[in-house]
Design a protein around this motif. Sequence first.
Motif, PDB file in Angstrom:
ATOM      1  N   ARG A  30       6.284  22.681 -24.345  1.00 28.89           N
ATOM      2  CA  ARG A  30       5.054  22.010 -24.769  1.00 28.89           C
ATOM      3  C   ARG A  30       4.687  22.476 -26.166  1.00 28.89           C
ATOM      4  NH1 ARG A  30       1.421  22.138 -19.256  1.00 28.89           N
ATOM      5  NH2 ARG A  30       2.850  20.848 -18.072  1.00 28.89           N
ATOM      6  N   ARG A  31       4.223  21.532 -26.982  1.00 31.16           N
ATOM      7  CA  ARG A  31       3.822  21.835 -28.356  1.00 31.16           C
ATOM      8  C   ARG A  31       2.512  21.134 -28.675  1.00 31.16           C
ATOM      9  NH1 ARG A  31       9.124  21.369 -32.246  1.00 31.16           N
ATOM     10  NH2 ARG A  31      10.471  22.704 -30.999  1.00 31.16           N
ATOM     11  N   ALA A  32       1.730  21.752 -29.528  1.00 34.60           N
ATOM     12  CA  ALA A  32       0.509  21.136 -30.043  1.00 34.60           C
ATOM     13  C   ALA A  32       0.707  20.943 -31.537  1.00 34.60           C
ATOM     14  CB  ALA A  32      -0.698  22.020 -29.770  1.00 34.60           C
ATOM     15  N   ILE A  33       0.506  19.726 -32.008  1.00 32.40           N
ATOM     16  CA  ILE A  33       0.660  19.394 -33.422  1.00 32.40           C
ATOM     17  C   ILE A  33      -0.682  18.846 -33.915  1.00 32.40           C
ATOM     18  CG2 ILE A  33       1.915  17.999 -35.126  1.00 32.40           C
ATOM     19  CD1 ILE A  33       3.824  19.816 -33.606  1.00 32.40           C
ATOM     20  N   VAL A  34      -1.176  19.402 -35.017  1.00 32.71           N
ATOM     21  CA  VAL A  34      -2.386  18.890 -35.650  1.00 32.71           C
ATOM     22  C   VAL A  34      -1.956  18.215 -36.931  1.00 32.71           C
ATOM     23  CG1 VAL A  34      -4.618  19.469 -36.664  1.00 32.71           C
ATOM     24  CG2 VAL A  34      -3.791  20.730 -34.658  1.00 32.71           C
ATOM     25  N   GLN A  35      -2.371  16.971 -37.108  1.00 34.07           N
ATOM     26  CA  GLN A  35      -1.992  16.235 -38.315  1.00 34.07           C
ATOM     27  C   GLN A  35      -3.148  15.332 -38.741  1.00 34.07           C
ATOM     28  OE1 GLN A  35       1.501  14.179 -36.853  1.00 34.07           O
ATOM     29  NE2 GLN A  35       0.377  12.271 -36.564  1.00 34.07           N
ATOM     30  N   ALA A  36      -3.079  14.889 -39.991  1.00 34.53           N
ATOM     31  CA  ALA A  36      -4.089  13.976 -40.508  1.00 34.53           C
ATOM     32  C   ALA A  36      -4.112  12.712 -39.664  1.00 34.53           C
ATOM     33  CB  ALA A  36      -3.794  13.642 -41.967  1.00 34.53           C
ATOM     34  N   LYS A  37      -5.295  12.211 -39.419  1.00 33.77           N
ATOM     35  CA  LYS A  37      -5.436  10.980 -38.642  1.00 33.77           C
ATOM     36  C   LYS A  37      -4.949   9.817 -39.492  1.00 33.77           C
ATOM     37  CE  LYS A  37      -8.811   8.587 -35.825  1.00 33.77           C
ATOM     38  NZ  LYS A  37     -10.202   8.570 -35.387  1.00 33.77           N
ATOM     39  N   GLY A  38      -4.008   9.069 -38.960  1.00 33.25           N
ATOM     40  CA  GLY A  38      -3.446   7.936 -39.683  1.00 33.25           C
ATOM     41  C   GLY A  38      -3.776   6.626 -38.998  1.00 33.25           C
ATOM     42  N   LEU A  49       8.409  10.625 -31.966  1.00 38.18           N
ATOM     43  CA  LEU A  49       9.410  11.380 -32.705  1.00 38.18           C
ATOM     44  C   LEU A  49       8.711  12.518 -33.426  1.00 38.18           C
ATOM     45  CD1 LEU A  49      11.314   8.423 -34.404  1.00 38.18           C
ATOM     46  CD2 LEU A  49      12.026   9.701 -32.385  1.00 38.18           C
ATOM     47  N   LEU A  50       9.374  13.669 -33.511  1.00 37.56           N
ATOM     48  CA  LEU A  50       8.887  14.776 -34.324  1.00 37.56           C
ATOM     49  C   LEU A  50       9.663  14.736 -35.625  1.00 37.56           C
ATOM     50  CD1 LEU A  50       8.740  17.656 -31.680  1.00 37.56           C
ATOM     51  CD2 LEU A  50       6.873  16.256 -32.537  1.00 37.56           C
ATOM     52  N   ILE A  51       8.964  14.574 -36.733  1.00 36.48           N
ATOM     53  CA  ILE A  51       9.593  14.470 -38.045  1.00 36.48           C
ATOM     54  C   ILE A  51       9.308  15.751 -38.801  1.00 36.48           C
ATOM     55  CG2 ILE A  51       9.651  13.170 -40.202  1.00 36.48           C
ATOM     56  CD1 ILE A  51       8.527  10.785 -38.438  1.00 36.48           C
ATOM     57  N   THR A  52      10.366  16.464 -39.183  1.00 37.47           N
ATOM     58  CA  THR A  52      10.224  17.716 -39.904  1.00 37.47           C
ATOM     59  C   THR A  52      10.662  17.519 -41.344  1.00 37.47           C
ATOM     60  OG1 THR A  52      10.701  18.934 -37.876  1.00 37.47           O
ATOM     61  CG2 THR A  52      10.870  20.160 -39.935  1.00 37.47           C
ATOM     62  N   SER A  53       9.801  17.939 -42.277  1.00 36.93           N
ATOM     63  CA  SER A  53      10.108  17.825 -43.690  1.00 36.93           C
ATOM     64  C   SER A  53       9.389  18.945 -44.436  1.00 36.93           C
ATOM     65  CB  SER A  53       9.657  16.459 -44.218  1.00 36.93           C
ATOM     66  OG  SER A  53       9.886  16.377 -45.604  1.00 36.93           O
ATOM     67  N   GLY A  54      10.135  19.711 -45.197  1.00 37.53           N
ATOM     68  CA  GLY A  54       9.531  20.781 -45.981  1.00 37.53           C
ATOM     69  C   GLY A  54       8.808  21.810 -45.144  1.00 37.53           C
ATOM     70  N   GLY A  55       9.306  22.060 -43.933  1.00 43.18           N
ATOM     71  CA  GLY A  55       8.699  23.055 -43.057  1.00 43.18           C
ATOM     72  C   GLY A  55       7.467  22.559 -42.308  1.00 43.18           C
ATOM     73  N   LYS A  56       7.111  21.298 -42.496  1.00 41.55           N
ATOM     74  CA  LYS A  56       5.968  20.723 -41.791  1.00 41.55           C
ATOM     75  C   LYS A  56       6.468  19.713 -40.762  1.00 41.55           C
ATOM     76  CE  LYS A  56       2.720  21.289 -45.559  1.00 41.55           C
ATOM     77  NZ  LYS A  56       1.695  20.661 -46.393  1.00 41.55           N
ATOM     78  N   VAL A  57       5.722  19.589 -39.667  1.00 40.15           N
ATOM     79  CA  VAL A  57       6.098  18.661 -38.595  1.00 40.15           C
ATOM     80  C   VAL A  57       5.031  17.590 -38.477  1.00 40.15           C
ATOM     81  CG1 VAL A  57       6.585  18.442 -36.126  1.00 40.15           C
ATOM     82  CG2 VAL A  57       7.296  20.493 -37.350  1.00 40.15           C
ATOM     83  N   ARG A  58       5.481  16.354 -38.332  1.00 37.70           N
ATOM     84  CA  ARG A  58       4.566  15.222 -38.145  1.00 37.70           C
ATOM     85  C   ARG A  58       5.056  14.422 -36.930  1.00 37.70           C
ATOM     86  NH1 ARG A  58       0.458  12.706 -40.083  1.00 37.70           N
ATOM     87  NH2 ARG A  58       0.328  10.448 -40.055  1.00 37.70           N
ATOM     88  N   VAL A  59       4.117  13.801 -36.234  1.00 41.37           N
ATOM     89  CA  VAL A  59       4.439  12.989 -35.061  1.00 41.37           C
ATOM     90  C   VAL A  59       4.287  11.521 -35.431  1.00 41.37           C
ATOM     91  CG1 VAL A  59       3.794  12.453 -32.682  1.00 41.37           C
ATOM     92  CG2 VAL A  59       3.609  14.807 -33.528  1.00 41.37           C
TER      93      VAL A  59
END
Length: 65
Positions: A30-38, A49-59
């Motif tokens: 289980r993972r919790a991801i906080v990201q900007a509301k889009g 999908l979990l997208i990793t770029s530059g050490g950051k993860v986005r859903v």
Amino acid sequence: GAALGNVVEKVSTKEDAVELLLQLKKTGERRAIVQAKGEEVFAPGDPVLLITSGGKVRVAKAPKP
């Protein structure tokens, strides 16, 4: 892939954010991801999908088959 478990909106001092609670299919981890509301609207059970770029993860929502 991962499945969306629950979505909790959070208010940040910089911008609106969303916390996504995920459970990975293969490992059950289980993972919790906080990201900007889009623009995407997530619902429990959505494949994502979990997208990793530059050490950051986005859903992002997984493409429909």
